[in-house]
Design a protein around this motif. Structure first.
Motif, mmCIF file in Angstrom:
data_model
loop_
_atom_site.group_PDB
_atom_site.id
_atom_site.type_symbol
_atom_site.label_atom_id
_atom_site.label_comp_id
_atom_site.label_asym_id
_atom_site.label_seq_id
_atom_site.Cartn_x
_atom_site.Cartn_y
_atom_site.Cartn_z
ATOM 1 N N UNK A 153 0.854 -1.185 0.000
ATOM 2 C CA UNK A 153 0.000 0.000 0.000
ATOM 3 C C UNK A 153 0.890 1.235 0.000
ATOM 4 N N UNK A 154 0.728 2.085 -1.001
ATOM 5 C CA UNK A 154 1.478 3.338 -1.043
ATOM 6 C C UNK A 154 0.990 4.243 0.086
ATOM 7 N N UNK A 155 1.912 4.699 0.914
ATOM 8 C CA UNK A 155 1.513 5.477 2.087
ATOM 9 C C UNK A 155 2.398 6.698 2.269
ATOM 10 N N UNK A 156 1.767 7.794 2.646
ATOM 11 C CA UNK A 156 2.469 8.992 3.086
ATOM 12 C C UNK A 156 2.530 8.985 4.606
ATOM 13 N N UNK A 157 3.624 9.459 5.161
ATOM 14 C CA UNK A 157 3.760 9.557 6.613
ATOM 15 C C UNK A 157 3.586 11.013 7.012
ATOM 16 N N UNK A 158 2.624 11.266 7.887
ATOM 17 C CA UNK A 158 2.407 12.638 8.352
ATOM 18 C C UNK A 158 3.362 12.897 9.512
ATOM 19 N N UNK A 166 11.941 7.015 12.105
ATOM 20 C CA UNK A 166 12.036 5.659 12.652
ATOM 21 C C UNK A 166 10.960 4.757 12.063
ATOM 22 N N UNK A 167 9.769 5.306 11.882
ATOM 23 C CA UNK A 167 8.677 4.533 11.289
ATOM 24 C C UNK A 167 9.006 4.141 9.851
ATOM 25 N N UNK A 168 9.497 5.099 9.067
ATOM 26 C CA UNK A 168 9.825 4.820 7.662
ATOM 27 C C UNK A 168 10.901 3.742 7.556
ATOM 28 N N UNK A 169 11.914 3.827 8.401
ATOM 29 C CA UNK A 169 12.970 2.807 8.393
ATOM 30 C C UNK A 169 12.417 1.437 8.780
ATOM 31 N N UNK A 170 11.527 1.422 9.757
ATOM 32 C CA UNK A 170 10.942 0.153 10.206
ATOM 33 C C UNK A 170 10.083 -0.471 9.114
ATOM 34 N N UNK A 171 9.369 0.354 8.358
ATOM 35 C CA UNK A 171 8.512 -0.162 7.290
ATOM 36 C C UNK A 171 9.323 -0.766 6.155
ATOM 37 N N UNK A 172 10.549 -0.285 5.978
ATOM 38 C CA UNK A 172 11.403 -0.822 4.911
ATOM 39 C C UNK A 172 11.832 -2.254 5.185
ATOM 40 N N UNK A 173 12.009 -2.584 6.468
ATOM 41 C CA UNK A 173 12.584 -3.891 6.808
ATOM 42 C C UNK A 173 11.569 -4.858 7.396
ATOM 43 N N UNK A 174 10.309 -4.429 7.572
ATOM 44 C CA UNK A 174 9.344 -5.352 8.170
ATOM 45 C C UNK A 174 9.044 -6.503 7.202
ATOM 46 N N UNK A 175 8.781 -7.650 7.752
ATOM 47 C CA UNK A 175 8.463 -8.841 6.966
ATOM 48 C C UNK A 175 7.191 -9.479 7.509
ATOM 49 N N UNK A 176 6.222 -9.714 6.634
ATOM 50 C CA UNK A 176 6.172 -9.262 5.236
ATOM 51 C C UNK A 176 5.860 -7.775 5.162
ATOM 52 N N UNK A 177 6.303 -7.152 4.081
ATOM 53 C CA UNK A 177 6.072 -5.726 3.918
ATOM 54 C C UNK A 177 4.626 -5.439 3.584
ATOM 55 N N UNK A 178 4.130 -4.322 4.134
ATOM 56 C CA UNK A 178 2.741 -3.913 3.875
ATOM 57 C C UNK A 178 2.656 -2.571 3.168
ATOM 58 N N UNK A 179 3.632 -1.691 3.466
ATOM 59 C CA UNK A 179 3.552 -0.330 2.963
ATOM 60 C C UNK A 179 4.787 0.040 2.147
ATOM 61 N N UNK A 180 4.579 0.877 1.151
ATOM 62 C CA UNK A 180 5.668 1.531 0.446
ATOM 63 C C UNK A 180 5.532 3.020 0.729
ATOM 64 N N UNK A 181 6.510 3.578 1.422
ATOM 65 C CA UNK A 181 6.451 4.993 1.795
ATOM 66 C C UNK A 181 6.766 5.850 0.573
ATOM 67 N N UNK A 182 5.873 6.778 0.242
ATOM 68 C CA UNK A 182 6.055 7.629 -0.937
ATOM 69 C C UNK A 182 6.511 9.037 -0.565
ATOM 70 N N UNK A 183 6.533 9.353 0.728
ATOM 71 C CA UNK A 183 7.000 10.677 1.138
ATOM 72 C C UNK A 183 6.534 11.020 2.533
ATOM 73 N N UNK A 184 6.901 12.227 2.961
ATOM 74 C CA UNK A 184 6.532 12.733 4.277
ATOM 75 C C UNK A 184 5.713 14.006 4.105
#
Length: 636
Positions: A153-158, A166-184
């Motif tokens: 799921x493409x997600x923006x972080x507010x 820290x959240x963006x870094x955690x989302x990159x390495x979580x398994x299985x991945x759920x989100x793709x961060x597209x920006x802040x």
């Protein structure tokens, strides 16, 4: 049966294997250095010293691998910390080999390595070791990214602070991945020319839909805890209007480890939207009243009583006597709080506050010094059908606890009441108002007697509590899970709401503020229209109101008001030092008169009809005007 190897099932390499690969890379770096200098017609290591030099080279490097634990990290999760470990290991290896080299020159007039070669070898070793980790890390990230592309799921972080990073870094390495961060997204427009983690930072303007469309984003994760309630509400409203998903996380500082961050992302819930600013408690004063004391909580297994118990635990009382007649909920609470604070003794008592002789034994045995009285029947429709039970529990039960508190020297008695006691329109509200009258009149009587050792009787009054037993929020959640419909009694019905922890914090605060006889009312914030609450909950769950989930109007229940009040029409409210707590000035009533009326009411409840009970309640509480057609003819 199918057999096959899946990379995501591959476990972490043991440390000895990581060390083995690092040694292999050292060999490659040494081999490359040796032939590099040989190609330049220079001697890096003399042939006669090749074996000894190689042994020294490997032993020194492995020693510093051990010192800096370069092999202890998980390769696929390598970070700058691992890079620093490798750098220091190689730096000290180079320095140590240099010392050995010059020592041999000084002592034996010979050297093991060409000094320039050691520099080149150190650089190559660090580069190879670091590159190896980067390749493994990127391979894992790329593999999981590719295999989950259709699911991400493409997600923006507010937010753009440490919490968001820290959240963006955690989302990159979580398994299985759920989100793709597209920006802040940042409220400030000062950072829009910068990038975080090579991702753009967008300025938040009033409408968020444009950002979502431009970045092809489907969801928003709110990580900025500095947003005001109004800003947060507006953001969520914008997302819901365009059917975007909204998520939230707690503060990273509140988590035990970084690997927990991605796991705590949850759907934005109505509780998050209605939350107000944290309450500032006078913890020193509360601790002074409760530390080392024996505290009793009635109705301790209920939603309010159990939260009071949880909060009291942090103030180091000597003992907490948790009293309830419901066996299973009390058992669950006892298991939950068993080891929360080992310094506090927990006593579980199954007892009925309506049976005075039984509850008196609790006072005799445990000698409570502070009592929080939260036991009550509170469901309006049920009490309309069973007014005798409302009298026995809410009136007689309160009278029993209040009388025993004075008889056995309790310092403070804090009663949990309800806004439905104000100008009551139903049996439940009227029974709580009668209980309030008794508690106030008893305190007034003791004041007139100038009894310095008297019990201080304090009443707290507030509205609906989000998430409590009988609250619309868990009801609506259950109805949404079942596919609807959501049942609402009236399209115009309005209620005040407060979270359970917030309500209980204010109960504790008011309990230490009171001098006896006060009825404290709480700032409940802005009233909420129930139909709007229902629609928001449906949309937060990802559905469309009246399309995916229906809303059904079922009509007001007997005794139910459209609007609840916190003060009688004739009352005044006095400010206190706490901005969220006020004192309702109610007229005091003579104890003998109130006591006699209640004794008569209890006798009527034992033997007479529902109409006789309600009729007597209306005489005790003249402002009680029933909205139940069955009892309206009894209005006095």
């Amino acid at each position: 049966m199918q057999f096959g190897f899946k990379l995501e099932n591959l476990g972490y390499l043991p440390r000895w294997m990581v060390l083995f690969f690092d040694v292999v890379i050292l060999f490659l770096a040494g081999f490359t250095t040796y032939f590099f200098f040989k190609g330049l017609k220079l001697i890096y290591i003399k042939n006669e010293l090749l074996l000894v030099s190689s042994m020294i080279y490997f032993v020194v490097n492995v020693f510093f691998f051990w010192v800096f634990r370069t092999y202890s990290g998980i390769i696929r999760h390598s970070s700058y910390v691992d890079a620093l470990k490798i750098f220091f290991a190689q730096f000290f290896s180079f320095a140590f080999l240099l010392v050995i080299n010059y020592s041999c020159i000084f002592l034996f007039d010979k050297k093991f390595f060409l000094t320039t070669g050691l520099i080149i070898n150190g650089c190559l070793s660090f580069s190879f070791l670091f590159l190896y980790r980067v390749v493994v890390k990127q391979s894992f990230e790329r593999y999981f990214h590719n295999t989950n592309t259709n699911k991400l799921t493409n997600a923006l972080i507010f937010g753009s602070d440490a919490n968001a990073i820290a959240l963006a870094n955690a989302l990159k390495v979580e398994l299985p991945r759920r989100f793709k961060v597209t920006g802040f997204i940042d409220i400030s427009d000062q950072n829009t020319t910068k990038r975080l983690l090579d991702l753009p930072i967008f300025h938040y303007e009033q409408n968020i839909a444009t950002l979502f469309n431009d970045t092809e984003t489907e969801a928003l994760i709110i990580a900025d805890k500095n947003l005001s309630k109004e800003e947060r509400s507006q953001i969520v409203e914008d997302c819901l209007e365009y059917d975007f998903k909204v998520y939230t996380i707690p503060l990273v500082a509140d988590l035990e480890g970084q690997n927990e961050i991605s796991k705590t992302i949850k759907n934005f819930e109505i509780l998050d939207l209605l939350e107000r600013k944290p309450i500032v408690l006078d913890t020193k004063a509360i601790s002074g009243q409760l530390k080392g004391k024996r505290v009793m909580v009635t109705g301790a297994a209920g939603s309010i009583g159990s939260e009071i118990v949880r909060q009291i635990l942090s103030f180091e009382p000597k003992k907490i006597i948790v009293v309830d007649q419901a066996e299973t909920p009390l058992h669950h609470l006892s298991l939950e709080i068993l080891n929360v604070n080992p310094n506090v003794r927990i006593v579980n008592v199954i007892s009925d506050i309506r049976i005075k002789d039984t509850i008196e034994q609790v006072f005799i045995k445990y000698k409570p010094e502070v009592v929080y009285h939260a036991a009550a029947y509170k469901h309006v429709p049920l009490m309309e059908e069973n007014p005798a039970q409302a009298v026995f529990t809410n009136v007689m039960g309160t009278k029993n606890i209040a009388d025993l508190s004075y008889q056995y020297g309790v310092e403070r008695f804090v009663m949990v009441s309800t806004d439905k006691a104000v100008n009551p329109s139903n049996v439940m509200g009227a029974s709580k108002r009668i209980a309030e009258k008794y508690v106030q009149s008893l305190d007034y009587k003791l004041k007139l007697q100038n009894d310095n050792a008297r019990t201080k009787y304090i009443t707290t009054r507030f509205g609906n509590v989000l998430g409590s037993n009988g609250s619309v929020v868990p009801l609506f959640s259950k109805q949404i899970q079942e596919g609807g419909p959501l049942t609402i009694t009236h399209p115009e019905i309005i209620r005040y709401f407060m979270t359970i922890p917030e309500a209980c914090q204010l109960v504790l605060e008011a309990g230490i503020m009171g001098n006896g006889g006060e009825i404290f009312i709480f700032d409940m914030g802005e009233p909420v229209k129930i139909i709007d609450l229902a629609k928001k909950m449906i949309r937060l769950a990802g559905y469309i109101p009246d399309k995916d989930i229906k809303i059904k109007i079922i009509g007001l229940r007997p005794g139910e008001k459209l609007y609840e009040e916190l003060l009688n029409d004739s009352s005044k409210n006095l400010a206190t030092h706490h901005e969220k707590i006020m004192i309702a000035e109610e007229n005091y009533h003579h104890f003998d008169e109130v006591n006699k009326s209640i004794d008569e009411l209890i006798e009527i409840a034992k033997f007479k009809t529902n109409h006789s009970i309600v009729s007597k309640m209306k005489k005790i509480v003249p402002e009680y005007k029933s909205l139940n057609s069955e009892y309206q003819a009894l209005d006095v």
